[in-house]
Design a protein around this motif. Structure first.
Motif, short mmCIF file in Angstrom:
data_model
loop_
_atom_site.label_atom_id
_atom_site.label_comp_id
_atom_site.label_asym_id
_atom_site.label_seq_id
_atom_site.Cartn_x
_atom_site.Cartn_y
_atom_site.Cartn_z
N GLY A 141 27.34 -4.39 -30.49
CA GLY A 141 26.24 -3.70 -31.13
C GLY A 141 26.70 -2.41 -31.78
O GLY A 141 27.84 -1.98 -31.60
N VAL A 142 25.81 -1.80 -32.53
CA VAL A 142 26.08 -0.53 -33.21
C VAL A 142 25.61 0.61 -32.31
O VAL A 142 24.48 0.59 -31.81
N THR A 143 26.47 1.59 -32.09
CA THR A 143 26.13 2.71 -31.22
C THR A 143 24.97 3.52 -31.81
O THR A 143 24.89 3.72 -33.01
N THR A 144 24.07 3.96 -30.93
CA THR A 144 22.89 4.72 -31.33
C THR A 144 23.03 6.17 -30.90
O THR A 144 23.90 6.52 -30.10
N VAL A 145 22.14 7.02 -31.40
CA VAL A 145 22.14 8.43 -31.02
C VAL A 145 21.96 8.58 -29.51
O VAL A 145 22.68 9.32 -28.86
N GLY A 146 20.98 7.84 -28.95
CA GLY A 146 20.72 7.95 -27.52
C GLY A 146 21.89 7.53 -26.66
O GLY A 146 22.24 8.20 -25.68
N LEU A 147 22.52 6.42 -27.03
CA LEU A 147 23.66 5.92 -26.26
C LEU A 147 24.85 6.86 -26.36
O LEU A 147 25.50 7.18 -25.36
N GLY A 190 35.75 -19.55 -29.75
CA GLY A 190 35.89 -19.68 -31.20
C GLY A 190 35.10 -18.66 -31.99
O GLY A 190 35.16 -18.64 -33.22
N ILE A 191 34.34 -17.78 -31.31
CA ILE A 191 33.57 -16.75 -31.98
C ILE A 191 34.32 -15.42 -31.91
O ILE A 191 34.76 -15.02 -30.82
N ASP A 192 34.48 -14.76 -33.03
CA ASP A 192 35.15 -13.46 -33.07
C ASP A 192 34.13 -12.33 -32.98
O ASP A 192 33.11 -12.34 -33.68
N TYR A 193 34.44 -11.36 -32.12
CA TYR A 193 33.62 -10.16 -32.00
C TYR A 193 34.49 -8.98 -32.43
O TYR A 193 35.49 -8.67 -31.77
N LEU A 194 34.13 -8.35 -33.54
CA LEU A 194 34.93 -7.26 -34.09
C LEU A 194 34.34 -5.92 -33.66
O LEU A 194 33.14 -5.67 -33.80
N CYS A 195 35.20 -5.05 -33.13
CA CYS A 195 34.77 -3.74 -32.65
C CYS A 195 35.52 -2.65 -33.40
O CYS A 195 36.74 -2.71 -33.54
N ASP A 196 34.77 -1.63 -33.86
CA ASP A 196 35.40 -0.48 -34.51
C ASP A 196 34.72 0.79 -34.02
O ASP A 196 34.02 0.78 -33.01
N ALA A 197 34.93 1.89 -34.74
CA ALA A 197 34.45 3.19 -34.27
C ALA A 197 32.93 3.31 -34.26
O ALA A 197 32.40 4.30 -33.76
N SER A 198 32.23 2.31 -34.78
CA SER A 198 30.77 2.34 -34.78
C SER A 198 30.19 1.40 -33.74
O SER A 198 28.97 1.24 -33.66
N SER A 199 31.07 0.78 -32.92
CA SER A 199 30.63 -0.33 -32.07
C SER A 199 30.68 -0.04 -30.58
O SER A 199 31.42 0.80 -30.11
N PHE A 200 29.86 -0.82 -29.87
CA PHE A 200 30.02 -0.94 -28.43
C PHE A 200 30.09 -2.42 -28.09
O PHE A 200 29.51 -3.26 -28.79
N LEU A 201 30.84 -2.74 -27.05
CA LEU A 201 30.94 -4.10 -26.55
C LEU A 201 30.24 -4.17 -25.21
O LEU A 201 30.55 -3.39 -24.30
N LEU A 202 29.30 -5.09 -25.08
CA LEU A 202 28.60 -5.30 -23.83
C LEU A 202 29.04 -6.63 -23.24
O LEU A 202 28.93 -7.67 -23.89
N SER A 203 29.55 -6.58 -22.02
CA SER A 203 29.86 -7.80 -21.28
C SER A 203 28.89 -7.87 -20.10
O SER A 203 28.86 -6.97 -19.27
N SER A 204 28.08 -8.91 -20.07
CA SER A 204 27.08 -9.02 -19.02
C SER A 204 27.51 -9.92 -17.87
O SER A 204 26.82 -10.01 -16.86
N ILE A 205 28.66 -10.60 -18.01
CA ILE A 205 29.15 -11.49 -16.98
C ILE A 205 30.67 -11.36 -16.86
O ILE A 205 31.31 -10.71 -17.68
N ASP A 206 31.23 -12.01 -15.85
CA ASP A 206 32.68 -12.14 -15.73
C ASP A 206 33.12 -13.32 -16.57
O ASP A 206 32.66 -14.46 -16.35
N VAL A 207 33.97 -13.07 -17.55
CA VAL A 207 34.39 -14.16 -18.43
C VAL A 207 35.79 -13.89 -18.98
O VAL A 207 36.10 -12.76 -19.36
N PRO A 208 36.65 -14.91 -19.01
CA PRO A 208 37.96 -14.75 -19.64
C PRO A 208 37.85 -14.95 -21.14
O PRO A 208 37.16 -15.85 -21.61
#
Length: 344
Positions: free
Chosen positions: A163-169, A95-113
């Motif tokens: 999260g928001v992409t950083t210079v280092g990443l 029920g939680i929405d995660y919105l990703c755009d050109a400033s974003s990264f998505l981190l998945s730390s587990i296996d999840v549907p």
């Protein structure tokens, strides 16, 4: 009085000067991030000429291009990093929405549907994504270093984080893609850059979930063991005592931790795995509903049909026929290693 006024004026001038310098520094930082995002987008576009997944010689790295919005998809996520450089996407978990755009990264730390949907993509401005499967031994190797800065916040939330992409990443990701121009360097340098990417992730607030998952003894780490076991044994009858023993925690604690990470109970997680696997087998391999039901662990075909209809909107064979009739070709989703099939 005049001296006090003079000192006050000097102090105010110093504060204003400091604020101006900070503002200028932030402006330069923002400009650097924007330029790095554009540079990474150019590199992804150059190496992702085909629609869908574009595999690369670098282990774990794939580049994705999509040119149109989609309906909601069911997709399986694995420990991975997805850096979005163009387009827009929404992922929904519990029920939680995660919105990703050109400033974003998505981190998945587990296996999840979870559920995914491309919101913005076109021929002119396609959705472009850099996907990197995370090697957990490498994550633990980085975490084992004594000079790694400690966490600033505690790990909370599900196994997905935006999260928001950083210079280092961005810089590290750009250099990883650059290796595609010199394939002979990949065996020697790829692992080093991927270690840096892991470090850059861990330095973000979102990286605390990854830190917890990879830390031996942490409740999240133990829960991840249970998730891995369930993924490998989804067709078996679920016994919570057995699963709790794998996680080395009590049944009630496991229930709480499992739901916190996946937004579902172990039984709901198993059902989703079974149904997604059955759907994929029917679509890709042409088996019938009864065979698919028994293969994924159902003892009753009628129960399988009821639960399938509840999740996908219609009975198995009607669903598969509808997909084929509209000529929808199953493809890999930008941040999943399992086939993503449109949800009706």
């Amino acid at each position: 009085m005049h001296i006090g006024y003079f000192c006050s004026t000097l102090k105010q001038g110093g504060v204003q000067s400091k604020v101006a310098k900070q503002t200028e520094k932030q402006r330069d930082f923002d400009a650097a991030v924007i330029e790095l995002r554009k540079e990474l987008a150019r590199k992804v576009a150059a190496h992702a000429q085909s629609l869908g997944e574009n595999p690369t010689p670098i282990p774990g790295l794939a580049l994705f291009r999509r040119k149109e919005p989609t309906a909601c998809f069911l997709a399986a996520y694995e420990p991975s990093l997805s850096v979005f450089v163009q387009g827009r996407k929404r992922i929904t978990l519990g029920g939680i929405d995660y919105l990703c755009d050109a400033s974003s990264f998505l981190l998945s730390s587990i296996d999840v549907p979870a559920e995914s949907q491309i919101l913005e993509a076109s021929e002119k401005v396609p959705l472009l994504v850099m996907f990197l499967r995370l090697d957990m031994p490498t994550v633990r190797e980085v975490l084992s270093r004594d000079d790694l800065p400690g966490p600033e916040t505690s790990a909370q939330g599900t196994g997905l984080a935006v999260g928001v992409t950083t210079v280092g990443l961005l810089s590290a990701c750009s250099r990883l893609i650059e290796l595609l121009e010199t394939p002979e360097d990949i065996p020697f340098i790829s692992h080093l850059i991927q270690r840096e990417i892991v470090y850059r992730i861990l330095r973000t607030p979102q990286g605390e979930r990854l830190r917890a998952i990879a830390t031996t003894g942490d409740l999240s780490y133990r829960t991840a063991r249970a998730i891995a076991w369930l993924r490998a044994n989804y067709a078996k009858q679920l016994h919570m005592d057995e699963l709790a023993a794998v996680a080395r925690m009590g049944v009630s604690t496991l229930h709480h931790q499992f739901r916190a990470l996946t937004a579902m109970s172990p039984l709901q997680y198993q059902k989703r795995l079974r149904l997604q696997t059955a759907r994929q087998r029917m679509l890709m391999d042409g088996i019938d509903a009864s065979t698919a039901a028994y293969e994924v662990g159902y003892e009753s075909v009628s129960q399988f049909t009821r639960e399938y209809s509840r999740v996908f909107g219609q009975p198995p064979m009607r669903d598969i026929k509808a997909i084929r009739n509209v000529n929808i070709v199953s493809t890999k989703w930008p941040d999943a290693d399992h086939t993503a099939i449109p949800r009706n």
